[in-house]
Write an enzyme that holds these catalytic residues in place. Structure first.
Site, PDB file in Angstrom:
ATOM      1  N   SER A 279     -24.027 -53.989  15.898  1.00 16.23           N
ATOM      2  CA  SER A 279     -25.476 -54.080  16.054  1.00 16.23           C
ATOM      3  C   SER A 279     -25.842 -55.166  17.061  1.00 16.23           C
ATOM      4  O   SER A 279     -25.649 -54.974  18.244  1.00 16.23           O
ATOM      5  CB  SER A 279     -26.227 -54.251  14.741  1.00 16.23           C
ATOM      6  OG  SER A 279     -27.598 -53.982  14.975  1.00 16.23           O
TER       7      SER A 279
ATOM      8  N   HIS B 235     -33.660 -67.457  19.946  1.00 16.21           N
ATOM      9  CA  HIS B 235     -34.686 -68.058  20.804  1.00 16.21           C
ATOM     10  C   HIS B 235     -34.737 -69.538  20.435  1.00 16.21           C
ATOM     11  O   HIS B 235     -34.618 -69.886  19.256  1.00 16.21           O
ATOM     12  CB  HIS B 235     -36.057 -67.416  20.576  1.00 16.21           C
ATOM     13  CG  HIS B 235     -36.049 -65.936  20.768  1.00 16.21           C
ATOM     14  ND1 HIS B 235     -36.064 -65.343  22.002  1.00 16.21           N
ATOM     15  CD2 HIS B 235     -35.996 -64.932  19.865  1.00 16.21           C
ATOM     16  CE1 HIS B 235     -36.040 -64.026  21.856  1.00 16.21           C
ATOM     17  NE2 HIS B 235     -35.993 -63.758  20.568  1.00 16.21           N
TER      18      HIS B 235
ATOM     19  N   CYS C 260     -23.373 -54.020  10.943  1.00 15.97           N
ATOM     20  CA  CYS C 260     -23.015 -52.903  10.082  1.00 15.97           C
ATOM     21  C   CYS C 260     -21.545 -53.077   9.703  1.00 15.97           C
ATOM     22  O   CYS C 260     -20.789 -53.691  10.428  1.00 15.97           O
ATOM     23  CB  CYS C 260     -23.211 -51.580  10.815  1.00 15.97           C
ATOM     24  SG  CYS C 260     -24.893 -51.373  11.417  1.00 15.97           S
TER      25      CYS C 260
END
Length: 131
Positions: free
Chosen positions: A64, A69, A84
């Site tokens: 995934s 940030h 996953c």
């Protein structure tokens, strides 16, 4: 029974050293190290340097993604780790980031994604039988 397709860790790290999180040059090895430590499969990555300081980045994973940030002026890093497969990979990558970034406090949510798969399937079968 809870069935899911992945684990999604959403976290805010507070009190992180502003110099450590100010640039992509400093964040790159930390993020890439988390991917390696978590035994995740990197497909690609992209990083962006804000001016005068602050960084964002995303690593596309076969499992995934991992994104971040930074707000050096607040000592804040926001993280998103979604994997996953084996949930331990997300936990290991997260633990690595905690160790390297050393926040003074953390706000975390851990979500099992797709946890209503069986339930949704049962509802669809019941609705189909009524028509």
């Amino acid at each position: 029974m809870e069935v899911g397709v992945g684990i999604h860790i959403i976290a805010d790290f507070y009190g992180v050293d502003s110099e450590l999180i100010a640039t992509t040059e400093r964040m790159y090895p930390i993020i890439e190290g988390a991917v390696e430590y978590g035994r995740l499969t990197k497909i690609s990555s992209d990083y962006y340097q804000f001016r005068p300081k602050g960084a964002s980045g995303i690593v596309l994973l076969a499992e995934s993604h991992l994104s971040f940030h930074t707000w050096p002026e607040y000592g804040l890093v926001t993280l998103d780790i979604y994997t996953c497969g084996d949930p331990k990979t997300a936990d290991d990558a997260f633990a690595y980031l905690v160790d390297k970034l050393r926040p003074t406090s953390i706000s975390t949510r851990k979500i099992v994604r797709g946890d209503m798969i069986e339930e949704a399937g049962e509802n669809q079968i019941e609705e189909a039988a009524l028509h």
